[in-house]
Design an enzyme around this catalytic site. Structure first.
Site, short mmCIF file in Angstrom:
data_model
loop_
_atom_site.label_atom_id
_atom_site.label_comp_id
_atom_site.label_asym_id
_atom_site.label_seq_id
_atom_site.Cartn_x
_atom_site.Cartn_y
_atom_site.Cartn_z
N LYS A 118 -18.11 21.75 25.91
CA LYS A 118 -17.89 20.49 25.18
C LYS A 118 -16.79 20.75 24.15
CE LYS A 118 -20.79 17.22 22.52
NZ LYS A 118 -22.14 17.03 21.98
N SER A 173 -23.89 12.56 23.06
CA SER A 173 -22.47 12.72 22.91
C SER A 173 -21.86 13.70 23.91
CB SER A 173 -22.11 13.18 21.50
OG SER A 173 -22.76 14.37 21.19
N SER A 197 -28.02 14.66 22.08
CA SER A 197 -26.73 14.67 22.77
C SER A 197 -26.59 15.55 23.99
CB SER A 197 -25.62 15.03 21.78
OG SER A 197 -25.51 13.99 20.83
#
Lengths: 472, 96, 485
Positions: C75, C150, C174
């Site tokens: 990420k 997220s 997330s």
């Protein structure tokens, strides 16, 4: 109408640990800009702090040396504000659970100046304003600080100066900081207010920030006291504000243009964990504390028999007191040693800075030897003085500067013979003396000193000469 | 209730400049969000409850006081094209 | 079923070279990323360099480490030295870290093949990936729906077969929510199990890094590898129990908690799915235990108050002085800072900074931050009590399935409410894994959560694995996109 000065200090002291408070970068003073930095101390995204063990230990030492209570459970907090020298936009400090609390320093008058708290925190970087631009160096960012907050117990500029000097000396002696004000390792914020004598309520106070010179502190306090008194006497009110001391004009000025009082939004630092110290660990640190300045002064006076002024002067400079104690290690000739140091050696170190550095070309052992000879009357005090000067000039020990013969000293018989010869050879002077010219004696004793190459005991020589002359 | 003035004050504290057009929308958002947060007002506080302190039991995590070589200045200033004479530079005013 | 083990086997037996494998993935990324928008940066050169190193090892007959040569992603809030890391925010445009996050150091030492950095909600603030400066990542099951947030990019990439696994971060859900939306396994470890050093912070006492993978086994392999004590992170402890070795243990007699509050306001089909799962567990010999945790009522506001407070402080450093975006017109430094931040941050980030600043500010601190902290303690205590009654808690991951694109809620709060099942474990610092448990009428994956006591990732992964073993065909759908091996 008599006005009273009320003052308290917030003193920031840079700790002399090898590494910064939250990372392992060096704390060395100086160095090219931004060469003592890493992701942690420049606050790069994702970097995390980790507390330096010695910072906690040094802070506890500072607390114990000032009679504070040490907290068993403590934590770190974030103080949020924006300024270019603060890379994370928050300073990691301690808010409501400082490491040390409720201590005091005793002044020479016996009055205690109370210390509210001592906490640990990180220093910010340095801003340089030039050519209309701002240059930032983060070397100093993350250097560990202790903040010592006093109660507003101080009532005079003399007390203020004594408080700072005593605080500074204590920190020096326990070895937690080099407390060099000119280098910024000790800085003071002065909180000052005035009130009518006898009034219990405190007046509105102003804060003079970042003072790093004791003489400037005294001057600033004097100016600010007068400024506040003048305002109040003319019916005005004091504005609570932060001011700056202008040393060129010897005035304090309002720091205009500063943002409204910052809301620091303190909250517990989530990247750091609880600090837990046992009473046993605190005791172990206490045992490791060296003799504190006031303890040493008391020892010098009570055990070594030195006058107070001498004791205080020796202790005032840590390296000097160390030198003194080293020189006295195997003897008990405290007074003689002290006199040599405070007299001739001090003359070679005219400034305060030089006395702090104590670069004495004579190692304490050599002085010790000289003192021993003097005490044993193997050399006269005159000779000792001259020899010490030669030692300071050359760095050589007594053995190399004085021969066997020199050290022999003059026995009384020999001295008597020389005195008889002096009287014989200085008939004119003797007659002048007997006729009332007291000054003529100088020529006669001068003869003796020359003949003995200064080794004669002047007091004894004078006695013998008087004896001989009186029989004339 | 969160007012327009509150929003401006908070924005200033947070170092955010809010354009006039934005303020009303932001105020509306903030009113709703704070209303949502206000739900905790109804929670009865357990008087016995200590202040929450540690989420895990790690205590006394320290680094030893030994120097580790700092990062090269080149790297420190890398994201600002090497800086200026070794410093981070912010021109006090910039207008194009 | 474990893609990692399968590929490890192919590499070790030289059925495919690492370079070939990596090239396959890179080719598919080029094809699929245009649609999915999972990757915001592809690091093909670096990936192939690592692949070559792995092939050398293989040619020398050296044994491979568990994650060696496996193509994966990170990420974009995980710091990668010399590789731009932006948190999908304009304010970190061009920011190149000068150090590696510890988790990346660990995987690098295993020669993990980093295909690129994946998309996310800006600064991890969001539940759809749509607050990303680069636009949202799409759900590979149905690209008219979001991948979630997220860590939407990681889920989109793994679900779309253009990464074998990825590391995301979870502050309020997330990792688990996008895993749930995309039919994958997503694990949020116990707070402190995985180092946060190098993770660009959102909320420091909530953030944890964890794996998103296509099977429980893969999640366990990655978790075991990255859950090491890190001396650079003061809050780090590392894992207590390794997970992989106990996956296949029988769960007979395991007590599974069903907590009333977790099932309020949940869509009916999702509730039904979890109830089905409960039956499967009973058949496996587990025992259901029913109870309440009334403290959960305050979980959402407590989370948002505390997380945003920490975030408002963590994001204070973005001022354009040392890195990232800097505004090009300003009167003085203060103006520069304010303009940089206002131009650099997106709307959701600004809202959360404002909320965080508000709840910490003088006059409001006691009523909001301080009170929320106390309630946090109460929730923590409540979970501790719960785990005296059961071994793991079974719950939904999200009240719905993947939102449609451009999920512009009537108001920001509506989105916050969808975090209701995920935030409690971040508040309590507990481990939780989301695994698929079915599909809705539109074919969108439904996820369920197994929540464990501190450091009991082993138990929750064990329970997850056992369920997965009996239901794999029902709960996984291998999509016909990306690398198919």
């Amino acid at each position: 109408m008599s006005w009273e000065l009320v003052t308290g200090f917030e003193t920031h002291i840079e700790l002399s640990t090898k590494t910064k408070i939250f990372c392992n970068c060096a704390t060395e003073f100086g160095g090219e800009p931004n060469t003592h930095c890493c992701p942690v101390c420049i606050g790069l995204p994702g970097a995390l702090p980790k507390l330096n063990k010695n910072v906690v230990i040094y802070a506890i030492k500072a607390g114990l040396a000032t009679n504070c209570k040490i907290r068993n459970i403590s934590k770190m907090d974030r103080k949020n504000y924006v300024y270019p020298d603060l890379p994370k936009a928050y300073q990691i400090s301690q808010y409501d659970k400082p490491l040390c609390e409720d201590g005091y320093i005793t002044l020479s008058s016996g009055k205690k100046i109370h210390i509210a708290r001592i906490h640990i925190e990180e220093d910010a970087g340095k801003l340089v304003h030039q050519r209309g631009n701002t240059y930032i160096d983060y070397n100093r960012g993350g250097v560990p600080l202790i903040e010592i907050v006093s109660q507003p117990d101080i009532r005079s500029i003399e007390e203020a100066v004594e408080y700072i000097e005593k605080l500074r000396l204590i920190m020096k002696y326990i070895g937690v900081s080099d407390v060099k004000m000119q280098e910024g390792s000790l800085r003071c914020d002065v909180n000052i207010s005035v009130r009518r004598k006898g009034e219990e309520k405190f007046g509105t106070r102003t804060e003079i920030k970042n003072m790093n010179s004791i003489s400037f502190i005294a001057k600033a306090m004097e100016y600010e006291f007068n400024r506040q008194v003048e305002i109040l006497e003319s019916g005005g009110t004091i504005e609570q504000e932060t001011r700056r001391y202008n040393s060129d004009l010897n005035i304090t000025e309002s720091m205009r243009g500063k943002e409204d009082a910052d809301d620091y939004r303190y909250f517990r630092e989530p990247d750091l964990v609880t600090i837990s110290i046992t009473n046993e660990e605190i005791e172990n640190i206490r045992k490791e504390l060296p003799e504190l300045p006031h303890e040493k002064i008391r020892k010098f006076i009570e055990e070594y028999g030195l006058p107070q002024a001498d004791a205080e002067l020796l202790v005032k400079y840590k390296k000097i007191s160390e030198y003194f104690e080293e020189a006295c290690k195997d003897t008990r000739s405290y007074k003689t040693t002290a006199n040599f140091i405070l007299g001739q050696i001090f003359r070679r170190l005219p400034t305060d800075a030089e006395k702090e550095e104590a670069n004495i070309p004579v190692p304490p052992q050599y002085l010790s030897e000289l003192v021993a000879l003097t005490e044993a009357k193997k050399i006269t005090s005159n000779m000792a003085r001259n020899t010490l000067e030669k030692m300071l000039d050359t760095g050589k020990p007594v053995g190399e500067l004085l021969s066997e013969k020199d050290l022999e000293g003059i026995d009384e018989g020999t001295l008597r013979r020389i005195c008889e010869k002096a009287v014989e050879m200085n008939e004119a002077a003797v007659n002048d003396y007997l006729n009332g010219k007291k000054k003529a004696f100088g020529a006669i004793i001068g003869y003796v000193m020359r003949e003995t190459k200064g080794k004669a005991d002047a007091v004894l020589a004078e006695k013998i000469l008087q004896e001989l002359i009186s029989t004339k | 209730m969160v007012t327009r003035d509150d929003v401006l004050k908070i924005a200033k504290l947070a170092k955010l400049s809010v354009e006039d057009e934005e303020i009303d929308a932001l105020t509306k958002d903030m009113i709703e969000i704070i209303e949502f947060a206000n739900a905790i007002n109804n929670a009865v506080e357990d008087a016995e409850l200590e202040d929450f302190d540690d989420i895990n039991s790690v205590v006394n995590a320290f680094h030893e006081d030994e120097v580790v070589e700092s990062f090269d200045r080149e790297l420190i200033l890398k994201n600002r094209d090497g800086g200026e004479d070794g410093y981070f530079l912010v021109k006090n005013r910039l207008t194009r | 079923m474990s893609r990692i083990k399968y590929l490890n086997h192919l590499l070790a037996t030289k059925q495919i070279s690492c370079v070939e494998l990596t090239e396959k993935y890179l080719k598919e990324i080029e094809k699929e990323n245009k649609t999915l928008n999972a990757y915001v940066k592809v690091t093909d050169e670096a990936a192939l360099d690592t692949a070559k190193k792995v092939d050398e090892k293989i040619s020398k007959g050296e044994p491979l480490m568990p994650l060696e040569g496996i193509p994966m992603t990170l990420k974009d809030n995980i710091s990668t030295k010399d590789i731009e890391t932006t948190c999908c925010s304009k304010i970190l445009e061009g920011y190149v870290p000068i150090y590696d996050a510890t988790v990346w150091e660990i995987l690098k030492s295993q020669n993990a093949v980093l295909l690129g950095k994946t998309n996310m909600d800006e600064f991890a603030m969001g539940s759809s990936c749509e607050t990303s400066y680069f636009g949202g990542a799409l759900n590979p099951h149905d690209t008219s729906h979001v991948a979630g947030g997220s860590s939407g990019g990681v889920a989109s990439a793994v679900g779309g077969n253009i990464a074998v696994y990825g590391l995301g971060s979870d502050t309020g859900g997330s990792i688990r929510q996008p895993a749930s939306f995309c039919g994958l396994v997503g694990l949020k470890p116990t707070y402190g199990a995985v180092s946060r050093y190098g993770l660009i912070a959102y909320a420091s006492s909530f953030d944890q890094i964890g794996p998103i993978a296509s099977s429980v086994e893969d999640a366990a392999i990655v978790y075991d590898a990255i859950s090491l004590y890190d001396e650079k992170d003061a809050t780090s402890c590392g894992s207590r129990y390794k997970a992989y070795d106990v996956l296949a243990n029988s769960i007979k007699g395991m007590k599974i908690g069903i907590v009333k509050e977790y099932f309020e306001g949940i869509r009916d089909d999702i509730k039904a799915s979890i109830e089905e799962a409960a039956k499967v567990y009973e058949e496996l010999g587990a025992e259901m235990v029913y109870f309440n945790i009334p403290e959960l009522k305050y979980a959402l506001p407590v989370y948002y108050i505390l997380a945003c407070a920490e975030a408002s402080s963590n994001l204070g450093r973005y001022d354009g002085i040392r890195y990232g975006y800097r505004t090009s017109n300003y009167r003085d430094i203060n103006d520069m800072i304010c303009k940089t931040r206002s131009e650099g941050f997106g709307r959701e980030v600004k809202r959360r900074i404002m909320l965080g600043t508000y709840v910490l500010s003088a006059g409001y601190y006691d009523a909001y931050y301080k009170k929320a902290q106390k309630l946090r303690g109460a929730i923590l205590k409540a979970f501790k009590n719960a785990f005296r009654k059961c071994d793991v808690i079974l719950a939904p991951t999200v009240p719905t399935t993947a939102f449609e694109l451009n999920f512009t809620a009537k108001d920001p709060v509506e989105t916050y409410l969808t975090d209701i099942c995920t935030v409690p474990v971040n508040i309590a610092g507990l481990p939780a894994v989301s695994i698929p448990c079915g599909f809705d009428s539109e074919g969108l994956p439904i996820g369920m959560q197994l929540i464990g006591d501190s450091f009991r990732e082993d138990k929750i992964l064990n329970a997850a694995y056992q369920y997965e073993q009996c239901t794999a065909d029902r709960i996984y759908k291998k999509l016909e996109i990306g690398v198919r091996l």
